[in-house]
Design a protein around this motif. Structure first.
Motif, mmCIF file in Angstrom:
data_model
loop_
_atom_site.group_PDB
_atom_site.id
_atom_site.type_symbol
_atom_site.label_atom_id
_atom_site.label_comp_id
_atom_site.label_asym_id
_atom_site.label_seq_id
_atom_site.Cartn_x
_atom_site.Cartn_y
_atom_site.Cartn_z
ATOM 1 N N ASP A 1 0.829 -1.211 0.000
ATOM 2 C CA ASP A 1 0.000 0.000 0.000
ATOM 3 C C ASP A 1 0.863 1.261 0.000
ATOM 4 O OD1 ASP A 1 -2.104 -1.765 0.158
ATOM 5 O OD2 ASP A 1 -2.268 -1.608 2.356
ATOM 6 N N GLY A 2 1.971 1.214 -0.735
ATOM 7 C CA GLY A 2 2.844 2.388 -0.845
ATOM 8 C C GLY A 2 3.668 2.651 0.405
ATOM 9 N N ARG A 3 3.608 1.746 1.369
ATOM 10 C CA ARG A 3 4.303 1.971 2.646
ATOM 11 C C ARG A 3 5.388 0.898 2.823
ATOM 12 N NH1 ARG A 3 3.463 0.579 8.152
ATOM 13 N NH2 ARG A 3 2.161 -1.142 7.484
ATOM 14 N N VAL A 4 6.589 1.317 3.250
ATOM 15 C CA VAL A 4 7.654 0.350 3.496
ATOM 16 C C VAL A 4 7.594 -0.071 4.972
ATOM 17 C CG1 VAL A 4 10.161 0.019 3.612
ATOM 18 C CG2 VAL A 4 9.151 1.271 1.701
ATOM 19 N N ALA A 5 7.480 -1.348 5.192
ATOM 20 C CA ALA A 5 7.378 -1.805 6.590
ATOM 21 C C ALA A 5 8.049 -3.165 6.746
ATOM 22 C CB ALA A 5 5.901 -1.916 6.988
ATOM 23 N N ALA A 6 8.351 -3.520 7.979
ATOM 24 C CA ALA A 6 8.972 -4.835 8.260
ATOM 25 C C ALA A 6 7.989 -5.678 9.058
ATOM 26 C CB ALA A 6 10.262 -4.651 9.051
ATOM 27 N N ASP A 7 7.374 -6.637 8.356
ATOM 28 C CA ASP A 7 6.489 -7.580 9.059
ATOM 29 C C ASP A 7 7.245 -8.852 9.392
ATOM 30 O OD1 ASP A 7 4.424 -5.883 8.812
ATOM 31 O OD2 ASP A 7 3.704 -6.731 6.905
ATOM 32 N N TYR A 8 8.310 -9.081 8.618
ATOM 33 C CA TYR A 8 9.107 -10.299 8.781
ATOM 34 C C TYR A 8 10.493 -9.941 9.279
ATOM 35 C CZ TYR A 8 6.223 -13.900 6.674
ATOM 36 O OH TYR A 8 5.253 -14.825 6.432
ATOM 37 N N TYR A 9 11.098 -10.894 9.926
ATOM 38 C CA TYR A 9 12.484 -10.713 10.391
ATOM 39 C C TYR A 9 13.294 -11.931 9.956
ATOM 40 C CZ TYR A 9 10.814 -6.753 12.916
ATOM 41 O OH TYR A 9 10.265 -5.531 13.199
ATOM 42 N N ALA A 10 14.529 -11.669 9.546
ATOM 43 C CA ALA A 10 15.433 -12.785 9.223
ATOM 44 C C ALA A 10 16.287 -13.024 10.458
ATOM 45 C CB ALA A 10 16.322 -12.413 8.050
ATOM 46 N N ILE A 11 16.359 -14.247 10.859
ATOM 47 C CA ILE A 11 17.187 -14.517 12.041
ATOM 48 C C ILE A 11 18.352 -15.436 11.650
ATOM 49 C CG2 ILE A 11 15.216 -14.257 13.615
ATOM 50 C CD1 ILE A 11 15.864 -17.470 13.904
ATOM 51 N N VAL A 12 19.479 -15.210 12.299
ATOM 52 C CA VAL A 12 20.671 -16.039 12.062
ATOM 53 C C VAL A 12 21.204 -16.490 13.418
ATOM 54 C CG1 VAL A 12 22.985 -16.147 11.060
ATOM 55 C CG2 VAL A 12 21.273 -14.628 10.051
#
Ligand SMILES: Nc1ncnc2c1ncn2[C@@H]1O[C@H](COP(=O)(O)OP(=O)(O)OP(=O)(O)O)[C@@H](O)[C@H]1O
Ligand SMILES: O=P(O)(O)OC[C@H]1O[C@H](OP(=O)(O)OP(=O)(O)O)[C@H](O)[C@@H]1O
Ligand SMILES: [Mg+2]
Length: 387
Positions: free
Chosen positions: A328-339
């Protein structure tokens, strides 16, 4: 063992009753126990300091040879040997290093004489031929190959049928001054020391170069003291180990001459580099890198979920990075990469725990090196050197 060594007295060694020693495979002769020792002569200062190269001794043959070269290769310290029949080689990554291929026992002897500075050998060889000499310093005591134990073994049959411990062996009425327990071994320093420490008085030692397991059946010895790993050779020769009969647990070690570390320019720095590379490799072989994706409201919330699981704490906690998407034109972080790093043994359990807390797309990769903060072994080495 050369004849000159046999004739040199070692007054500081325990004087046991006389024993038999074979100078060649088939020749058995009787010598005093005090003479069956490598002579650790004083290091010739002038000779040690004469050369500029730093010399590393590697086993020239036997089961340690290939494994040592493999380990060095895994640490990006490949040995370049121009000709396999040559005893000298180089490690291009370590300028000023000279590799000398020697028999394991000669590596220890040459460290003591000042002709080598560093060496890779089994702990059994260091203990037997180093004879607690303070000039030898263990830089790394667990290189994770060459695992074996030095153990006393007796026949399963005859008078030994019901003997299952060193204590029971010591209490057998058969052993007297005139008729002592006869032990066949190549470990003529460690053997008598162990027997004395365990209160076995009436013991003699004989030695041969190999196939010691045959000695009891041939009537040459009552017991043997030799290296054991799988136990197959003992079993196939009707011999058994006994409780309290293990003298030493051994594996490959990196050993250095104290004198070289302190006095030879560049030796300490080179040892530091080798130690760091060894540690980084050995730490990594037990671990996998695990990466996964996880839905979450913030990096902290994801980290909390991961840390709630006992197998997922990693080496220093998880690395959690946001995965940014545009919707929707918005940059967001719903996911996280884990190491995280997980021990190989705990791999499947870790994957299960990751899934249980919402992990998906789990990727597993091998780890090559883990360079941690300064290794405790380096600090230990400096403290042994008084630095
Ligand atoms: N059965 C074994 N299993 C694992 N490691 C062993 C075993 N026997 C010996 N080792 C380790 O390997 C080192 C070298 O043993 P190896 O048998 O290759 O040489 P060696 O006994 O000195 O020579 P040789 O057998 O030709 O007399 C030992 O000092 C020990 O640390
Ligand atoms: O417990 P195991 O796995 O059977 O190994 C033990 C055998 O290995 C070593 O001998 P090696 O093969 O080096 O022969 P050697 O007697 O010629 O040294 C050791 O001296 C034992 O004889
Ligand atoms: Mg052997």
């Amino acid at each position: 063992m050369s004849l000159s060594m046999l004739s040199a007295p070692m007054p500081s060694l325990p004087v046991f009753s006389s024993s038999y020693i074979s100078v060649k495979r088939t020749v058995w002769c009787r010598v005093s126990q005090s003479q069956v020792a490598v002579v650790n002569g004083p290091v010739d200062d002038a000779r040690v300091l004469e050369r500029n190269e730093i010399r590393i001794g590697l086993p020239s043959k036997g089961r340690m040879a290939a494994d040592t070269l493999d380990l060095l290769k895994d640490c990006q310290l490949s040995v370049k040997q121009v000709n396999p029949r040559q005893y000298v080689a180089e490690i291009p990554q370590l300028s000023n290093a000279e590799v000398w291929f020697q028999r394991p026992k000669d590596i220890v002897r040459k460290l003591l004489s000042g002709d080598l500075d560093l060496g890779f050998v089994g702990l059994d060889t260091v203990s037997e031929y180093g004879q607690d000499n303070e000039d030898l310093i263990l830089v790394h005591d667990a290189l994770e190959y060459g695992d074996c134990r030095l153990s006393l073994a007796i026949p399963k049959y005859g008078i030994f049928e019901n003997i299952n411990s060193l204590k029971e062996l010591a209490q057998m009425p058969q052993w007297t001054y005139e008729k002592p327990l006869r032990v066949a071994t190549g470990f003529n320093y460690l053997g008598p020391k162990f027997m004395r420490e365990n209160g076995l008085k009436h013991v003699t030692f004989s030695t041969a170069d190999g196939a010691l397991e045959a000695a009891p059946a041939m009537g040459i010895a009552d017991a043997i003291l030799d290296l054991v790993s799988s136990g197959t050779t003992l079993r196939e020769n009707n011999l058994k180990e006994i409780e309290g009969g293990i003298l030493l647990e051994s594996q490959a070690v990196l050993v250095a001459s104290r004198k070289s570390l302190i006095e030879r320019k560049g030796t300490l720095d080179m040892t530091h580099e080798i130690l760091e590379r060894l540690e980084a490799h050995l730490r990594a072989i037990g671990q996998f890198t695990v990466t996964a994706n996880m839905r979450g409201s913030s990096a902290e919330e994801v980290a909390e979920r991961i840390l709630s699981q006992p197998s997922l704490s990693g080496l220093q906690g998880p690395t959690v990075s946001p995965v940014f998407c545009k919707s929707d034109g918005r940059v967001a972080a719903d996911y996280y990469a884990i190491v995280i790093c997980v021990p190989k043994k705990a791999l499947y359990k870790s994957v299960q725990q990751l899934r249980a807390i919402g992990g998906s797309g789990v990727l597993i990769s091998p780890l090559t090196y883990i360079f941690d903060e300064e290794t405790p072994r380096w600090r230990e080495l400096l403290s042994k050197l008084g630095l």
